[in-house]
Structures are given as C-alpha cells and as structure tokens.
Design an enzyme around this catalytic site. Structure first.
Site, mmCIF file in Angstrom:
data_model
loop_
_atom_site.group_PDB
_atom_site.id
_atom_site.type_symbol
_atom_site.label_atom_id
_atom_site.label_comp_id
_atom_site.label_asym_id
_atom_site.label_seq_id
_atom_site.Cartn_x
_atom_site.Cartn_y
_atom_site.Cartn_z
ATOM 1 N N HIS A 1 -47.721 41.109 60.358
ATOM 2 C CA HIS A 1 -49.681 41.499 60.319
ATOM 3 C C HIS A 1 -48.828 41.754 62.633
ATOM 4 O O HIS A 1 -48.298 41.409 63.160
ATOM 5 C CB HIS A 1 -50.320 39.989 60.214
ATOM 6 C CG HIS A 1 -51.252 41.141 60.267
ATOM 7 N ND1 HIS A 1 -52.731 41.350 61.722
ATOM 8 C CD2 HIS A 1 -52.495 41.655 59.215
ATOM 9 C CE1 HIS A 1 -53.848 41.527 61.220
ATOM 10 N NE2 HIS A 1 -53.271 41.842 59.618
ATOM 11 N N ASP B 1 -52.358 40.874 51.366
ATOM 12 C CA ASP B 1 -52.139 41.700 50.585
ATOM 13 C C ASP B 1 -50.988 40.804 49.822
ATOM 14 O O ASP B 1 -50.816 41.429 48.725
ATOM 15 C CB ASP B 1 -51.232 42.815 51.218
ATOM 16 C CG ASP B 1 -52.706 44.173 51.679
ATOM 17 O OD1 ASP B 1 -53.691 43.443 51.112
ATOM 18 O OD2 ASP B 1 -52.693 44.229 52.655
HETATM 19 N N1 CMC Z 1 -40.367 41.999 56.264
HETATM 20 C C1 CMC Z 1 -39.644 41.566 57.210
HETATM 21 N N2 CMC Z 1 -39.167 42.604 58.671
HETATM 22 C C2 CMC Z 1 -40.569 41.808 59.123
HETATM 23 C C3 CMC Z 1 -41.775 42.359 58.387
HETATM 24 C C4 CMC Z 1 -41.356 42.562 56.604
HETATM 25 N N3 CMC Z 1 -42.891 42.303 56.552
HETATM 26 N N4 CMC Z 1 -42.974 42.782 59.247
HETATM 27 C C5 CMC Z 1 -42.208 42.935 60.407
HETATM 28 N N5 CMC Z 1 -40.670 42.906 60.531
HETATM 29 C C6 CMC Z 1 -39.704 42.826 61.579
HETATM 30 C C7 CMC Z 1 -39.627 43.861 61.601
HETATM 31 O O1 CMC Z 1 -38.436 44.776 61.292
HETATM 32 C C8 CMC Z 1 -39.517 43.986 63.538
HETATM 33 O O2 CMC Z 1 -37.698 43.303 63.756
HETATM 34 P P1 CMC Z 1 -36.855 43.874 64.920
HETATM 35 O O3 CMC Z 1 -37.854 43.608 66.380
HETATM 36 O O4 CMC Z 1 -35.846 42.837 64.497
HETATM 37 O O5 CMC Z 1 -36.973 45.104 64.911
HETATM 38 C C9 CMC Z 1 -40.249 43.234 63.535
HETATM 39 O O6 CMC Z 1 -40.633 42.223 63.082
HETATM 40 C C10 CMC Z 1 -41.359 43.439 64.270
HETATM 41 O O7 CMC Z 1 -41.804 44.591 63.204
HETATM 42 P P2 CMC Z 1 -43.306 45.829 63.530
HETATM 43 O O8 CMC Z 1 -43.429 46.237 62.898
HETATM 44 O O9 CMC Z 1 -42.687 46.178 65.251
HETATM 45 O O10 CMC Z 1 -44.311 44.111 64.102
HETATM 46 P P3 CMC Z 1 -45.599 45.312 63.812
HETATM 47 O O11 CMC Z 1 -46.929 44.690 64.313
HETATM 48 O O12 CMC Z 1 -45.659 46.871 63.786
HETATM 49 O O13 CMC Z 1 -45.677 45.015 62.340
HETATM 50 C C11 CMC Z 1 -46.392 46.070 60.083
HETATM 51 C C12 CMC Z 1 -46.891 44.972 61.383
HETATM 52 C C13 CMC Z 1 -47.708 45.100 59.270
HETATM 53 C C14 CMC Z 1 -46.633 47.105 59.486
HETATM 54 C C15 CMC Z 1 -45.533 44.442 59.856
HETATM 55 O O14 CMC Z 1 -45.309 43.385 59.717
HETATM 56 C C16 CMC Z 1 -45.040 45.650 58.244
HETATM 57 O O15 CMC Z 1 -44.572 46.705 58.511
HETATM 58 N N6 CMC Z 1 -45.224 44.315 57.111
HETATM 59 C C17 CMC Z 1 -45.370 44.842 55.754
HETATM 60 C C18 CMC Z 1 -46.256 45.643 55.496
HETATM 61 C C19 CMC Z 1 -47.398 45.171 55.838
HETATM 62 O O16 CMC Z 1 -47.233 43.774 54.677
HETATM 63 N N7 CMC Z 1 -49.065 45.570 56.036
HETATM 64 C C20 CMC Z 1 -49.827 44.596 55.366
HETATM 65 C C21 CMC Z 1 -50.627 44.617 56.648
HETATM 66 S S1 CMC Z 1 -52.002 43.022 56.211
HETATM 67 C C22 CMC Z 1 -53.903 44.104 55.995
HETATM 68 C C23 CMC Z 1 -54.229 44.810 56.606
HETATM 69 O O17 CMC Z 1 -54.942 44.016 57.630
HETATM 70 O O18 CMC Z 1 -53.624 46.166 57.049
#
Ligand code: CMC
Length: 367
Positions: free
Chosen positions: A250, A304
């Site tokens: 998140h 989710d």
């Molecule tokens: N599985 C594996 N690795 C992950 C995941 C995941 N679900 N989420 C983040 N990471 C890793 C990512 O690969 C990155 O690693 P590195 O630094 O080695 O490249 C690191 O964590 C940081 O990721 P980021 O995308 O820069 O972080 P963010 O703050 O932009 O991520 C997110 C937020 C929600 C987009 C991401 O966690 C994600 O894609 N999650 C899966 C989709 C999901 O479940 N979304 C629902 C969010 S909750 C409902 C809502 O409020 O919308």
C-alpha cells in the site's frame, strides 16, 4: 507521492502503525458496531447521527434508489462494457435528471451525495441483470442499503448474516483520504465542476489494478493456484519474475491495512460455513508463509486481499468486485469533494519539462 496537498477532517491514516479513523472514530469500532447508513451520515455530516437523524438519512437513501428509464436504456446500450465503465457512464448520465446537478452549495452536494450513494447499486445490479438477459430488479425500500444491493443482484431476499457481511464490506470501503480516485475527484471539484462529474471521474480512476482492481486480481490468482499446496511455488515464480502479488502493499500503510482484519475473519468464517475453506487456506499460505519476509519491507496484506474470496463465496461475478468497492466509496469521494469546494484552489501542479527546446519548424515535405 507522499506529499500532503491539503488538510482534511474526513479520515486519518497512520500508515506506520496501521491506524484508520473516519471523522475521528476508529475503523475497528465502526466495523464491529456501526452500519453503512450510519457511516454515510458520519462521513457526510461529520458526526454520528442520533436516532432521528439516522432515520432521516436512511429514509432519504431508501427513497432515492430508483434510476430513470432513460438511464436503463443507456445501460442497455453499453452493456458489453466492463461494469466500471457502465457505472461511470450511468453516473454522469444521472446529472441530466438531477435538478441540483449544477448547484455546488454544501447542502445540495450532501443531498446529491446521498442520491448518488443510493442510485449506484441500482446501476450496477441493473447492468448485471441486463447483460445476463434478465429484467432489472426494482429497489426494495424495506431492505437496508446492503440488503437491497444483494436483493437487486440476485432477485432473492438475502439472509441477515449475508446482509451484515456486505454491510461491513461497504463500511470498510467508505472513505480513505486522498487516494488516487479521491484525488481525481478533488481535481474535478477544484475546477468547480459538478459532483456527478467528480464522482464518475473517480470511478474511472478506481478501476485500475493498482487501486480498486486488486480484489478481482487476487481471486484470479487464487483460482490459478487452485489449492493451498500450489500457493508457494506459484507465488515464488511470480516474485522471481519481479511480478507483484496482488492484495499486498500500500502506498500509505507500512503495517497491515487495518481494514484487512475484518475481511480476513469473515472470509474464514464464510469459507467454513459454505464448506469451501480452500480460498482462505490459499490466502493464508500466501500471507503467512510466502509473503511473511516482505513484512520487513512494509509490505502487508491490504483491504483487497480477502475481499475477493468473500464476494466469490457469495456467488458474485469477479468483474463486480471493483464496482462493490465503488459503491462503498461514493460517500468518501463526495465528502472529499465537499471539502474541496469549501476551501477551494484550482489543483494544478506543474511538470518539469525535460524535452528539447527551441526547435526549428520544418515543413512537412522536408521531414
Ligand atoms: N508484491 C510484491 N512486491 C511488491 C508489492 C507486491 N504486491 N507491492 C510492492 N512491492 C515491492 C515493489 O516491487 C518495490 O520493490 P523494489 O523496491 O525492489 O522495486 C517496492 O515494494 C515498492 O513498490 P512501489 O510500487 O514503489 O510502492 P508503492 O507505494 O507505489 O506501491 C501499490 C503501492 C499498492 C501500487 C503496490 O503495493 C502494488 O502494486 N500492490 C499490488 C496491487 C494492490 O494490491 N493494490 C491495492 C491497494 S489497496 C486498495 C486501495 O486503496 O486502492
């Protein structure tokens, strides 16, 4: 990313410890003790209602669920689209039938927020019925918001336990600060556009898998995994390919999303009750084993992760998972917009230009 853009009184999130308050009230108390109707009142008016106020808000919601026949015609015309696209189209279409659509006073916007909250389930269920070759089911004012949604979806009276489950799900999704879809809504509102435009824009933004689309993706993944013994290998392969496991991580929470707990308990109970504990077992394997080391990096389950298994066990098709998130979030989007209208500046950030400068225009026959 991680920038405070304004102040809010709607909700508070402490991502480090996984704390969420709606208008100062802890989400754990609200999930266990409140109702969605009460939350709609709380989010829009700022205070928990007394009985007379709750009766008024609830009565207004029950009285405003119908959508015009013209919108049913629109839904029929676009029925092959994704349910989120249909919801977005129908919501903006409703502006044509709302006498207050251009009135941006606080009072009018609260009334419109209540009407949109009441009408959105009618759109989603009418669309699902129409695309399935069935007649839409008219709203039933004897049922609460969650019960009426299930009734219109299945054309059957839901039992009290299922209504309570849906009610909690709507509560947990009602408001969450300036997430991507609320931000999109606020940007619309900041131009003094209408609440219908802002909320329908938010629906389009919620649709993506990084935001509301994750519940559907989690269920897809669970089905691909098939049984708990396959979970580890499946997830490790994905992670080795640098793919993400949906339902984890998140932007704000670095601890477990506090909303997940309530859905975890209910996913487990429902799986046992329906004699189908497999989905919960797969999810438990993923969170307790494969993804446990990711907690050190602040990656925990989010809201989710368990939602999809609940909807699936209730017999809800997977492309309705995101619309259900949207149905819960209409009050939150509206509250965010009302705050934006009240203390408005045009939201217009800038971009650093990194392209070429001062190029000579070359006529087309010389390129
Ligand atoms: N599985 C594996 N690795 C992950 C995941 C995941 N679900 N989420 C983040 N990471 C890793 C990512 O690969 C990155 O690693 P590195 O630094 O080695 O490249 C690191 O964590 C940081 O990721 P980021 O995308 O820069 O972080 P963010 O703050 O932009 O991520 C997110 C937020 C929600 C987009 C991401 O966690 C994600 O894609 N999650 C899966 C989709 C999901 O479940 N979304 C629902 C969010 S909750 C409902 C809502 O409020 O919308």
């Amino acid at each position: 990313m991680n920038v405070y853009m304004d102040t809010t009184e709607s909700s508070f999130i402490d991502g480090e410890i996984g704390k969420l308050l709606y208008r100062g009230y802890d989400i754990h108390d609200l999930a266990e003790k409140s109702t969605f109707e009460e939350i709609v009142h709380l989010v829009l008016y700022g205070e928990l209602p007394n009985q007379a106020q709750l009766d008024e808000t609830d009565g207004y919601l029950r009285a405003n669920r119908r959508i015009p026949d013209e919108i049913i015609t629109v839904i029929d015309a676009v029925k092959s689209a994704h349910p989120m696209d249909v919801l977005q189209t129908a919501l903006i279409g409703l502006a044509a039938f709302d006498d207050e659509s251009e009135d941006n006073s606080r009072e009018a916007n609260v009334r419109k927020a209540l009407r949109l909250t009441a009408q959105a389930p009618t759109i989603v269920t009418a669309h699902h019925r129409i695309r399935s070759g069935l007649e839409p089911v008219s709203p039933n004012p004897d049922l609460n918001h969650a019960g009426n949604f299930l009734y219109m979806l299945f054309d059957q009276f839901p039992d009290d336990e299922t209504i309570a489950l849906m009610d909690v799900d709507f509560i947990l999704h009602a408001e969450h600060g300036v997430n991507a879809s609320s931000f999109a809504a606020r940007v619309s509102a900041s131009t003094n556009s209408t609440l219908h435009a802002a909320v329908s824009g938010a629906v389009g933004t919620l649709k993506g898998p990084a935001h509301g689309g994750a519940a559907e993706e989690v269920m897809k993944m669970s089905m691909e995994i098939g049984n708990p013994e396959n979970a580890e290998e499946y997830a490790r392969n994905k992670l080795n390919n640098r793919e993400r496991i949906m339902g984890f991580g998140h932007r704000v929470y670095r601890a477990e999303d506090p909303r997940a707990r309530h859905l975890r308990e209910r996913s487990q109970a429902l799986g046992e009750k329906r004699g189908d504990p497999r989905w919960f077992q797969i999810l438990t394997h993923l969170s307790e084993d494969v993804m446990a080391p990711y907690r050190d990096r602040g990656i925990y389950v989010n809201v989710d992760f368990y939602a999809g298994s609940i909807y699936h066990l209730l017999g809800i098709p997977s492309d309705l998972f995101i619309p259900i998130f949207a149905l819960g979030r209409v009050p939150g989007w509206s509250a965010q917009c009302i705050e934006q209208y009240q203390n408005n500046i045009l939201l217009r950030p800038r971009l650093h230009y990194i392209g070429p400068m001062d190029r000579d225009y070359v006529p087309i026959d010389q390129r």
